[in-house]
Design an enzyme around this catalytic site. Sequence first.
Site, PDB file in Angstrom:
ATOM      1  CB  VAL A   5      -1.039   0.095   1.105  1.00  0.00           C
ATOM      2  CG1 VAL A   5      -1.973  -0.998   1.225  1.00  0.00           C
ATOM      3  CG2 VAL A   5      -0.011   0.050   2.733  1.00  0.00           C
ATOM      4  CB  SER A   6       0.462   4.415  -1.488  1.00  0.00           C
ATOM      5  OG  SER A   6       0.211   3.964  -2.718  1.00  0.00           O
TER       6      SER A   6
END
Length: 189
Positions: A8-9
């Site tokens: 995920v970012s």
Amino acid sequence: MIIGYARVSTDDQDLTSQVERLRAAGCEKIFSEKLSGKNANRAQLLKMLGGLSAGDVVLATVTDRIARDPLDMLNILNTVKAAGAGLRLLDEPFLDTSNDLSDIVIFIVGWAAKWHRRRILENTARGRARAQANGTKFGRKSKLTPHQQREALDRLAKGFETQREIALSYNVSHPTIGRLRSKRDRPEL
């Protein structure tokens, strides 16, 4: 061995869904990280790629979890293939490195991910500009009200109290008061 990769970012996002899906798909080992996909130099990705052996399969949920740039995606794919391993994606079953057309498909999907990221950045920039034009101020809110700021500056100007003493009276740090002084001395801000 089936090896999973989840990403995920940001730290605020949750990896749980990806990890659960990868485990359910038979992953014996899962590498995960919370970093932007715009850069292929991610510690867990590199560790996973460096540990691949012939016959291993790398499994991720979708292309943009692996890379957001088509060139990065092709480089990652070449590393996987050079190790004698394969790459599959749960939500994009057409992407399977056992097929000779996979390079073309991966490039197109990688390009789409890059295009999508560019649209996100453009939309974010437009939204930020619109909000600023409408008077929205970004950043942390001031700890002092405008009245307290003027009062603190007046007290500083009188010279009877130190910056630290004034800060203590407002229960803020002395750099907070120092920034007020700097702001006052730079009228363009």
